[in-house]
Design a protein around this motif. Structure first.
Motif, PDB file in Angstrom:
ATOM      1  N   UNK A  35      -4.484  12.836  -9.675  1.00 14.62           N
ATOM      2  CA  UNK A  35      -3.844  13.698  -8.717  1.00 14.62           C
ATOM      3  C   UNK A  35      -3.381  13.185  -7.449  1.00 14.62           C
ATOM      4  N   UNK A  36      -4.856  12.407  -6.704  1.00  7.36           N
ATOM      5  CA  UNK A  36      -4.224  12.159  -5.291  1.00  7.36           C
ATOM      6  C   UNK A  36      -3.375  10.678  -5.378  1.00  7.36           C
ATOM      7  N   UNK A  37      -3.944   9.706  -6.593  1.00 12.79           N
ATOM      8  CA  UNK A  37      -3.098   8.777  -6.276  1.00 12.79           C
ATOM      9  C   UNK A  37      -1.258   9.001  -6.462  1.00 12.79           C
ATOM     10  N   UNK A  38      -0.822  10.233  -6.787  1.00 13.46           N
ATOM     11  CA  UNK A  38       0.594  10.750  -7.409  1.00 13.46           C
ATOM     12  C   UNK A  38       0.569  10.812  -5.552  1.00 13.46           C
ATOM     13  N   UNK A  39       0.365  11.541  -5.245  1.00 14.37           N
ATOM     14  CA  UNK A  39       0.785  12.191  -3.788  1.00 14.37           C
ATOM     15  C   UNK A  39       1.865  11.927  -3.405  1.00 14.37           C
ATOM     16  N   UNK A  40       1.875  10.671  -2.864  1.00 11.81           N
ATOM     17  CA  UNK A  40       3.122   9.860  -2.405  1.00 11.81           C
ATOM     18  C   UNK A  40       4.258   9.276  -3.140  1.00 11.81           C
ATOM     19  N   UNK A  41       4.366   9.451  -4.384  1.00 13.79           N
ATOM     20  CA  UNK A  41       5.185   9.272  -5.354  1.00 13.79           C
ATOM     21  C   UNK A  41       5.062   7.998  -5.623  1.00 13.79           C
ATOM     22  N   UNK A  42       3.920   7.045  -5.893  1.00 15.41           N
ATOM     23  CA  UNK A  42       4.466   5.679  -5.732  1.00 15.41           C
ATOM     24  C   UNK A  42       4.987   5.029  -6.939  1.00 15.41           C
ATOM     25  N   UNK A  84       0.602  -1.449   0.084  1.00 11.04           N
ATOM     26  CA  UNK A  84       0.261   0.080  -0.310  1.00 11.04           C
ATOM     27  C   UNK A  84       1.132   1.263   0.143  1.00 11.04           C
ATOM     28  N   UNK A  85       1.963   0.958   0.757  1.00  9.31           N
ATOM     29  CA  UNK A  85       2.824   2.690   0.650  1.00  9.31           C
ATOM     30  C   UNK A  85       3.523   3.000  -0.694  1.00  9.31           C
ATOM     31  N   UNK A  86       3.648   1.425  -1.486  1.00 10.48           N
ATOM     32  CA  UNK A  86       4.480   1.301  -2.591  1.00 10.48           C
ATOM     33  C   UNK A  86       3.161   2.138  -3.877  1.00 10.48           C
ATOM     34  N   UNK A  87       2.023   2.055  -3.980  1.00 12.99           N
ATOM     35  CA  UNK A  87       1.004   2.117  -4.530  1.00 12.99           C
ATOM     36  C   UNK A  87       0.316   3.251  -4.975  1.00 12.99           C
ATOM     37  N   UNK A  88      -0.267   3.674  -6.063  1.00 19.94           N
ATOM     38  CA  UNK A  88      -1.329   4.309  -6.482  1.00 19.94           C
ATOM     39  C   UNK A  88      -2.118   3.918  -6.887  1.00 19.94           C
ATOM     40  N   UNK A  89      -3.380   4.257  -6.214  1.00 17.78           N
ATOM     41  CA  UNK A  89      -4.687   3.538  -6.968  1.00 17.78           C
ATOM     42  C   UNK A  89      -5.613   4.672  -7.256  1.00 17.78           C
ATOM     43  N   UNK A  90      -6.756   4.468  -8.333  1.00 17.08           N
ATOM     44  CA  UNK A  90      -7.353   5.734  -9.119  1.00 17.08           C
ATOM     45  C   UNK A  90      -8.518   4.117  -9.432  1.00 17.08           C
ATOM     46  N   UNK A  91      -9.152   4.400  -8.795  1.00 14.99           N
ATOM     47  CA  UNK A  91      -9.923   2.878  -9.111  1.00 14.99           C
ATOM     48  C   UNK A  91     -11.366   3.907  -9.728  1.00 14.99           C
ATOM     49  N   UNK A  92     -12.164   3.015 -10.477  1.00 14.49           N
ATOM     50  CA  UNK A  92     -13.392   3.269 -10.926  1.00 14.49           C
ATOM     51  C   UNK A  92     -14.433   3.907 -10.054  1.00 14.49           C
TER      52      UNK A  92
END
Length: 331
Positions: free
Chosen positions: A148-155, A77-85
């Motif tokens: 953008x929300x999925x990219x905040x933590x630079x996954x 979870x710390x390593x990924x970004x997720x943008x679900x439908x």
């Protein structure tokens, strides 16, 4: 890390013996955009939910960013970004507030989180709408905010589950451009599920097709199209009474192919170079043409070949109705 996602024999069975994912294998290289295609109910979303730790596998193994999805779920979870439908975004908060909240949830220091949020708002073209409530955003704006929300933590790995469903053609193309830029500039691995064949063709370096919970095809778009065979030449005679005669001429150049009413078609091994010879033969036979079209094999053809049906979502056309049958040359 050479491979960002490694899946071996992954399974998910639900009550009643329904096996949504049936022993699939996937290897996604670090830094690539991988397109995952399939109709509704094929197992796409179930696979994504297992890879993002939202659903436990009932068999097989999977690692994402080097971590096991079952035994190292927190690290995944710390390593990924997720943008679900079906992602839920609070409509009463502003875009800027949501990005700052997301940074807090990822334990990013305040100053760094604010800076990161401003950078992402600029990147996805929402800086002018940053202080508007999300409930006033259009569908395309909400999709860009979700990215953008999925990219905040630079996954390391970004999962996009049908990111452009319901978007108008302009918004869809804009999101494609952002995904391309993200992958090129940061090297982020992108796992893209979609029902739009042109979306996969435009963005993905490799494509996997799932149907009935099984992988039925995998390769680069070019490789998969090449497996289908020769392009199709479609001839529409000016005089409908000459259709049968035109078909007879075309059969001397290759096997017949299905096409629209009032036209005849052939699989043309020589491709574009063979069109001149066909036109000459038609002229010699006294057959005039109202239209000549050359259809290159498309991912649509690949999908039909491997599954026996077409994708539901692709009927909308991934770019305003263009490209459903591949590139078309008019002579």
């Amino acid at each position: 890390m050479d491979e960002a996602i490694v899946v071996e024999g992954l399974e998910r069975e639900f009550k009643g013996g329904i096996r949504a994912v049936d022993g699939i294998d996937l290897h996604v290289r670090a830094g690539e955009v991988y397109g995952f295609l399939g109709p509704n109910g094929a197992g796409k979303s179930t696979t994504v939910r297992m890879l993002t730790t939202l659903l436990r596998p009932t068999g097989g193994t999977a690692t994402v960013a080097g971590f096991d999805v079952l035994h190292q779920a927190g690290d995944v979870r710390k390593s990924i970004g997720v943008a679900l439908q079906d992602a839920a975004i609070d409509p009463f908060m502003t875009g800027r507030e949501l990005l700052r909240l997301q940074a807090i949830l990822h334990a990013i220091p305040r100053i760094e989180g604010h800076a990161r949020g401003e950078e992402l708002l600029e990147r996805v073209g929402l800086i002018d709408a940053a202080d508007r409530r999300v409930g006033t955003y259009s569908g395309g704006m909400r999709r860009r905010l979700d990215l953008a929300l999925a990219l905040v933590h630079e996954p390391v790995v970004l999962f996009l589950d049908e990111p452009t469903t319901g978007l108008d053609p302009t918004s869809r193309v804009a999101l494609w451009e952002e995904v391309r830029r993200l992958n090129k500039e940061s090297g982020t691995t992108v796992f893209l599920t979609t029902q739009y064949l042109e979306e996969a063709d435009q963005l993905a370096e490799r494509v996997g097709i799932i149907d009935g919970g099984k992988i039925v095809a995998e390769g680069t778009p070019a490789q998969l199209k090449a497996e289908i065979g020769d392009p199709t030449l479609v001839i529409t005679p000016t005089d409908p009474s000459q259709l049968e005669a035109a078909s007879g001429v075309l059969r001397t150049f290759g096997p017949s192919a299905d096409t629209k009413p009032g036209a005849t078609a052939v699989r043309l091994h020589e491709g574009t170079e063979g069109i001149v010879r066909v036109v000459r033969a038609l002229d010699d036979a006294g057959i005039s043409t109202a239209g000549i079209e050359l259809h290159q094999p498309s991912l649509d053809d690949v999908f039909v070949e491997r599954t026996g049906h077409r994708l539901e979502g692709d009927a909308e056309g991934a770019a305003g109705g263009k490209g459903r049958r591949g590139r078309k040359s008019r002579q």
